[in-house]
Write a protein that holds these residues in place. Sequence first.
Motif, mmCIF file in Angstrom:
data_model
loop_
_atom_site.group_PDB
_atom_site.id
_atom_site.type_symbol
_atom_site.label_atom_id
_atom_site.label_comp_id
_atom_site.label_asym_id
_atom_site.label_seq_id
_atom_site.Cartn_x
_atom_site.Cartn_y
_atom_site.Cartn_z
ATOM 1 N N GLU A 1 81.571 29.034 53.934
ATOM 2 C CA GLU A 1 82.670 28.743 54.851
ATOM 3 C C GLU A 1 82.884 29.929 55.779
ATOM 4 O OE1 GLU A 1 85.477 27.572 57.094
ATOM 5 O OE2 GLU A 1 84.765 26.134 55.597
ATOM 6 N N ALA B 1 80.441 29.055 62.343
ATOM 7 C CA ALA B 1 79.157 28.458 61.972
ATOM 8 C C ALA B 1 78.161 28.576 63.121
ATOM 9 C CB ALA B 1 79.356 26.994 61.576
ATOM 10 N N LEU C 1 76.234 25.608 55.101
ATOM 11 C CA LEU C 1 77.414 25.337 55.916
ATOM 12 C C LEU C 1 77.824 23.872 55.836
ATOM 13 C CD1 LEU C 1 76.402 27.438 59.050
ATOM 14 C CD2 LEU C 1 78.387 27.893 57.598
ATOM 15 N N ASP C 2 76.844 22.995 55.921
ATOM 16 C CA ASP C 2 77.134 21.565 55.913
ATOM 17 C C ASP C 2 77.667 21.103 54.560
ATOM 18 O OD1 ASP C 2 77.089 18.895 57.039
ATOM 19 O OD2 ASP C 2 75.350 18.512 55.764
ATOM 20 N N SER D 1 88.447 31.452 55.995
ATOM 21 C CA SER D 1 87.424 31.709 54.981
ATOM 22 C C SER D 1 87.708 32.974 54.184
ATOM 23 C CB SER D 1 86.045 31.818 55.648
ATOM 24 O OG SER D 1 86.035 32.858 56.605
ATOM 25 N N ALA E 1 82.155 34.790 51.464
ATOM 26 C CA ALA E 1 81.221 34.514 52.548
ATOM 27 C C ALA E 1 80.137 35.588 52.630
ATOM 28 C CB ALA E 1 81.975 34.419 53.874
ATOM 29 N N PRO F 1 76.074 22.027 62.010
ATOM 30 C CA PRO F 1 75.089 22.363 60.973
ATOM 31 C C PRO F 1 74.330 21.150 60.436
ATOM 32 C CG PRO F 1 77.088 23.626 60.624
ATOM 33 C CD PRO F 1 77.394 22.662 61.738
#
Length: 442
Positions: free
Chosen positions: A376, A317, A370-371, A381, A386, A354
Amino acid sequence: MQEVHEDTERCVRAVRSKDARFDGWFFTAVLTTRIYCRPSCPVVPPKAENMRFLPSAAAAQQAGFRACKRCRPDASPGSPKWNERADLVARAMRLIADGVVDREGVDGLARRLGYSVRQVQRQLLAELGAGPLALARAQRAQTARLLIETSTLPMGEVALAAGFASLRTFNDTVREVFAMSPTDLRRRAGSGGPASGVLSLRLPFRAPLYAEGLFAVLAAEALPGVEEWRDGAYRRTLRLPNGPGIVSLRPMPGHIAAELSLTDLRDLHTAINRCRRLLDLDADPEAVDALLAEDSALAPLIAARPGRRVPRTVDGAEFAIRAIAGEKAADLAAKHGEPVDDPGGGLSLLFPEPAALVDEEPVAALARALDGGDLELGAGSDWNRARDRLAALDPAKVELIAMRALGDPDAFPRPGSGRRWRPWRAYAAQYLQDSATEREIA
């Protein structure tokens, strides 16, 4: 006993030649001594009929074999397969290495992977000869050995830090895996390490390693307060499950010297794994270079500086946010970063999570994804999912983030397809970087 699905004769040749390139690819279990070794073990190789080849240290331990005291097979570089692949088993292995089973159990591992517990167990058993609990147990044993040998912590604290539920389980596991009591293991190592504070470790890798190029990238990108280059070492803060940490990484002949300062020693294995991932230490450089060198344009670059690695990240992230923020990343870190204390240098910040950046442009949309869990970028992931989500957020940065944050070895953040370099386009990109012949090759 689950054997690896490899050419047995090839494994025998690797053991007889003590070929370190195969360390971590498989483990040799010796039927007569009930000991398992890495292929490069310095002892006289056993007869071929007394060797069995297993896919993991956990499988060897589960079959009743003890770790060799000479070659320390649990400390060998990890199998490159888990960073080269994106299937269920590879994702599971990356998550287990990141400590998910210890923190969340097998149910948590399965939930993160999006499969049932039964499916995860079945596939790990089929390929590795051990289920998630056995794999996590082998990892705890390795962490315990590191703490026993590199610190003077009381054994009760070592057991807790390594993730064991009780001192008795810790003692039993260490005796079973290493054929020595924790006290004897410490005495044999001659530990003079600290009771607390900085832990000094060696991170092994497969040679060759072009360390200068790898560390030059990290030093050039260092974010003030979060990272620094000091006295020949790359240093940075780490956001870990149980608290912040600081690591110093220094290239040395044959290994990377790591100094770790952790808030909570339970994060030791997770921190080591993230540092290995950052430096791409589990890569198989000979396999990569052999394929890329078939291209006459890349061959002279590889001959001049073999063993290039892809600089990755300790936090997917964080890298994605920095990639999209560009020059504003330093301002975001200064404004929202969490303070840390660094008596040994000039680090002062943890990069913000995030959640702290959901209203900050140009990363607001990425931070919200992200949050909220819509994107992911962690160890386990799904690379395809993604990529699709990243393409909707910032298509120009997909390949860069896939290469550095996801660890996709075939990502190619350059113009053109680079199709002839598949499946190692990320490594080809490293050879092309700053090359005098770059325009002619691209």
